[in-house]
Scaffold this motif. Structure first.
Motif, PDB file in Angstrom:
ATOM      1  N   VAL A   9     -33.449 -10.008 -23.449  1.00 59.34           N
ATOM      2  CA  VAL A   9     -33.833 -11.371 -23.088  1.00 59.34           C
ATOM      3  C   VAL A   9     -33.286 -12.363 -24.109  1.00 59.34           C
ATOM      4  O   VAL A   9     -32.812 -13.442 -23.759  1.00 59.34           O
ATOM      5  N   SER A  10     -33.296 -11.981 -25.375  1.00 62.22           N
ATOM      6  CA  SER A  10     -32.846 -12.886 -26.437  1.00 62.22           C
ATOM      7  C   SER A  10     -31.347 -13.174 -26.392  1.00 62.22           C
ATOM      8  O   SER A  10     -30.861 -14.025 -27.141  1.00 62.22           O
ATOM      9  N   SER A  11     -30.616 -12.521 -25.499  1.00 64.53           N
ATOM     10  CA  SER A  11     -29.196 -12.841 -25.353  1.00 64.53           C
ATOM     11  C   SER A  11     -28.993 -14.122 -24.533  1.00 64.53           C
ATOM     12  O   SER A  11     -27.897 -14.657 -24.485  1.00 64.53           O
ATOM     13  N   ILE A  12     -30.063 -14.599 -23.919  1.00 61.59           N
ATOM     14  CA  ILE A  12     -30.009 -15.857 -23.172  1.00 61.59           C
ATOM     15  C   ILE A  12     -30.148 -17.008 -24.159  1.00 61.59           C
ATOM     16  O   ILE A  12     -30.990 -16.972 -25.060  1.00 61.59           O
ATOM     17  N   ARG A  13     -29.326 -18.008 -23.972  1.00 59.49           N
ATOM     18  CA  ARG A  13     -29.347 -19.184 -24.835  1.00 59.49           C
ATOM     19  C   ARG A  13     -30.773 -19.723 -24.964  1.00 59.49           C
ATOM     20  O   ARG A  13     -31.536 -19.720 -23.996  1.00 59.49           O
ATOM     21  N   GLY A  16     -35.079 -16.480 -28.602  1.00 62.40           N
ATOM     22  CA  GLY A  16     -34.879 -15.678 -29.801  1.00 62.40           C
ATOM     23  C   GLY A  16     -35.522 -14.310 -29.696  1.00 62.40           C
ATOM     24  O   GLY A  16     -36.063 -13.932 -28.645  1.00 62.40           O
ATOM     25  N   PRO A  17     -35.489 -13.563 -30.790  1.00 60.66           N
ATOM     26  CA  PRO A  17     -36.025 -12.199 -30.802  1.00 60.66           C
ATOM     27  C   PRO A  17     -37.502 -12.096 -30.397  1.00 60.66           C
ATOM     28  O   PRO A  17     -37.896 -11.121 -29.769  1.00 60.66           O
ATOM     29  N   ALA A  18     -38.300 -13.098 -30.721  1.00 63.13           N
ATOM     30  CA  ALA A  18     -39.716 -13.047 -30.323  1.00 63.13           C
ATOM     31  C   ALA A  18     -39.854 -13.062 -28.804  1.00 63.13           C
ATOM     32  O   ALA A  18     -40.825 -12.535 -28.261  1.00 63.13           O
ATOM     33  N   SER A  19     -38.881 -13.635 -28.136  1.00 63.18           N
ATOM     34  CA  SER A  19     -38.905 -13.671 -26.665  1.00 63.18           C
ATOM     35  C   SER A  19     -38.824 -12.272 -26.068  1.00 63.18           C
ATOM     36  O   SER A  19     -39.429 -12.004 -25.030  1.00 63.18           O
ATOM     37  N   ASP A  20     -38.087 -11.392 -26.733  1.00 64.34           N
ATOM     38  CA  ASP A  20     -37.965 -10.024 -26.223  1.00 64.34           C
ATOM     39  C   ASP A  20     -39.344  -9.383 -26.083  1.00 64.34           C
ATOM     40  O   ASP A  20     -39.657  -8.798 -25.041  1.00 64.34           O
ATOM     41  N   ALA A  21     -40.167  -9.514 -27.108  1.00 64.50           N
ATOM     42  CA  ALA A  21     -41.497  -8.905 -27.077  1.00 64.50           C
ATOM     43  C   ALA A  21     -42.402  -9.584 -26.057  1.00 64.50           C
ATOM     44  O   ALA A  21     -43.115  -8.907 -25.303  1.00 64.50           O
ATOM     45  N   SER A  22     -42.389 -10.904 -26.013  1.00 62.02           N
ATOM     46  CA  SER A  22     -43.242 -11.631 -25.065  1.00 62.02           C
ATOM     47  C   SER A  22     -42.901 -11.281 -23.625  1.00 62.02           C
ATOM     48  O   SER A  22     -43.790 -11.011 -22.814  1.00 62.02           O
ATOM     49  N   PHE A  23     -41.617 -11.296 -23.313  1.00 53.17           N
ATOM     50  CA  PHE A  23     -41.219 -10.976 -21.946  1.00 53.17           C
ATOM     51  C   PHE A  23     -41.449  -9.495 -21.634  1.00 53.17           C
ATOM     52  O   PHE A  23     -41.795  -9.153 -20.503  1.00 53.17           O
ATOM     53  N   ALA A  24     -41.287  -8.617 -22.611  1.00 51.44           N
ATOM     54  CA  ALA A  24     -41.554  -7.192 -22.382  1.00 51.44           C
ATOM     55  C   ALA A  24     -43.018  -6.981 -22.003  1.00 51.44           C
ATOM     56  O   ALA A  24     -43.318  -6.187 -21.101  1.00 51.44           O
ATOM     57  N   ARG A  25     -43.942  -7.688 -22.672  1.00 57.17           N
ATOM     58  CA  ARG A  25     -45.367  -7.595 -22.315  1.00 57.17           C
ATOM     59  C   ARG A  25     -45.602  -8.032 -20.872  1.00 57.17           C
ATOM     60  O   ARG A  25     -46.538  -7.582 -20.221  1.00 57.17           O
ATOM     61  N   ALA A  29     -37.875  -6.755 -19.098  1.00 56.74           N
ATOM     62  CA  ALA A  29     -37.279  -6.057 -20.236  1.00 56.74           C
ATOM     63  C   ALA A  29     -35.832  -6.417 -20.535  1.00 56.74           C
ATOM     64  O   ALA A  29     -35.281  -5.936 -21.520  1.00 56.74           O
ATOM     65  N   SER A  30     -35.216  -7.245 -19.697  1.00 56.96           N
ATOM     66  CA  SER A  30     -33.810  -7.554 -19.937  1.00 56.96           C
ATOM     67  C   SER A  30     -33.468  -8.961 -19.469  1.00 56.96           C
ATOM     68  O   SER A  30     -34.199  -9.556 -18.665  1.00 56.96           O
ATOM     69  N   ALA A  31     -32.341  -9.449 -19.956  1.00 58.35           N
ATOM     70  CA  ALA A  31     -31.851 -10.754 -19.524  1.00 58.35           C
ATOM     71  C   ALA A  31     -31.566 -10.740 -18.029  1.00 58.35           C
ATOM     72  O   ALA A  31     -31.841 -11.722 -17.323  1.00 58.35           O
ATOM     73  N   ASP A  32     -31.037  -9.624 -17.539  1.00 55.55           N
ATOM     74  CA  ASP A  32     -30.734  -9.511 -16.110  1.00 55.55           C
ATOM     75  C   ASP A  32     -32.002  -9.629 -15.270  1.00 55.55           C
ATOM     76  O   ASP A  32     -32.024 -10.321 -14.249  1.00 55.55           O
ATOM     77  N   ALA A  33     -33.064  -8.957 -15.707  1.00 52.65           N
ATOM     78  CA  ALA A  33     -34.333  -9.017 -14.975  1.00 52.65           C
ATOM     79  C   ALA A  33     -34.903 -10.438 -15.001  1.00 52.65           C
ATOM     80  O   ALA A  33     -35.433 -10.912 -13.990  1.00 52.65           O
ATOM     81  N   LEU A  34     -34.765 -11.110 -16.131  1.00 50.16           N
ATOM     82  CA  LEU A  34     -35.251 -12.487 -16.245  1.00 50.16           C
ATOM     83  C   LEU A  34     -34.467 -13.414 -15.319  1.00 50.16           C
ATOM     84  O   LEU A  34     -35.042 -14.228 -14.603  1.00 50.16           O
ATOM     85  N   ARG A  35     -33.158 -13.268 -15.304  1.00 50.20           N
ATOM     86  CA  ARG A  35     -32.326 -14.100 -14.415  1.00 50.20           C
ATOM     87  C   ARG A  35     -32.684 -13.857 -12.947  1.00 50.20           C
ATOM     88  O   ARG A  35     -32.768 -14.792 -12.149  1.00 50.20           O
ATOM     89  N   GLU A  36     -32.903 -12.599 -12.594  1.00 49.43           N
ATOM     90  CA  GLU A  36     -33.236 -12.258 -11.214  1.00 49.43           C
ATOM     91  C   GLU A  36     -34.584 -12.850 -10.805  1.00 49.43           C
ATOM     92  O   GLU A  36     -34.749 -13.343  -9.689  1.00 49.43           O
ATOM     93  N   ALA A  42     -41.022 -16.014 -13.988  1.00 49.33           N
ATOM     94  CA  ALA A  42     -41.090 -15.359 -15.294  1.00 49.33           C
ATOM     95  C   ALA A  42     -42.112 -16.044 -16.187  1.00 49.33           C
ATOM     96  O   ALA A  42     -42.888 -15.385 -16.880  1.00 49.33           O
ATOM     97  N   TYR A  43     -42.135 -17.361 -16.173  1.00 49.65           N
ATOM     98  CA  TYR A  43     -43.094 -18.088 -17.009  1.00 49.65           C
ATOM     99  C   TYR A  43     -44.520 -17.826 -16.536  1.00 49.65           C
ATOM    100  O   TYR A  43     -45.432 -17.655 -17.354  1.00 49.65           O
TER     101      TYR A  43
END
Length: 116
Positions: A9-13, A16-25, A29-36, A42-43
């Motif tokens: 997820v943090s590869s999206i502009r 940051g790294p904290a976003s990876d954990a928040s979105f994983a909860r 789990a990935s930028a692709d899943a977030l985009r989809e 997602a929010y």
């Protein structure tokens, strides 16, 4: 050998790294899943898993998914995003007030309270 892991997820502009954990909860789990899923859904998932609402975080997500800097959001566009954000937050609050089910309902019956 190449790494075939999906981008985090943090590869999206703007995220940051904290976003990876928040979105994983929230089960993302990935930028692709977030985009989809898209920014709004997602929010809403973030809020459902205990993240506190924060308008700047929301529009930074929207801008990031568009490949834009977080502070590029201005004027009428920002006003429209604020309306979307307010609806997402209101929906999350309505869901919180719904009657608990499953183990939550059982724990409430035996008196452990709503917040654990």
């Amino acid at each position: 050998m190449t790494d075939s892991s999906p981008p985090p997820v943090s590869s999206i502009r703007n995220l940051g790294p904290a976003s990876d954990a928040s979105f994983a909860r929230a089960g993302i789990a990935s930028a692709d899943a977030l985009r989809e899923l898209g920014a709004d859904a997602a929010y809403a998932r973030l809020l459902a898993t205990g993240s506190r609402p924060h308008f700047i975080g929301y529009y930074a997500l929207v801008m990031g998914l568009q490949g834009r800097p977080w502070n590029d959001c201005k004027g009428k566009e920002k006003d429209a995003l604020r309306d979307r954000f307010d609806k997402i937050v209101a929906g999350a609050r309505a869901d919180e007030s719904a009657a608990p089910i499953g183990i939550e309902a059982t724990l409430n019956e035996i008196g452990t309270g709503l917040k654990r």
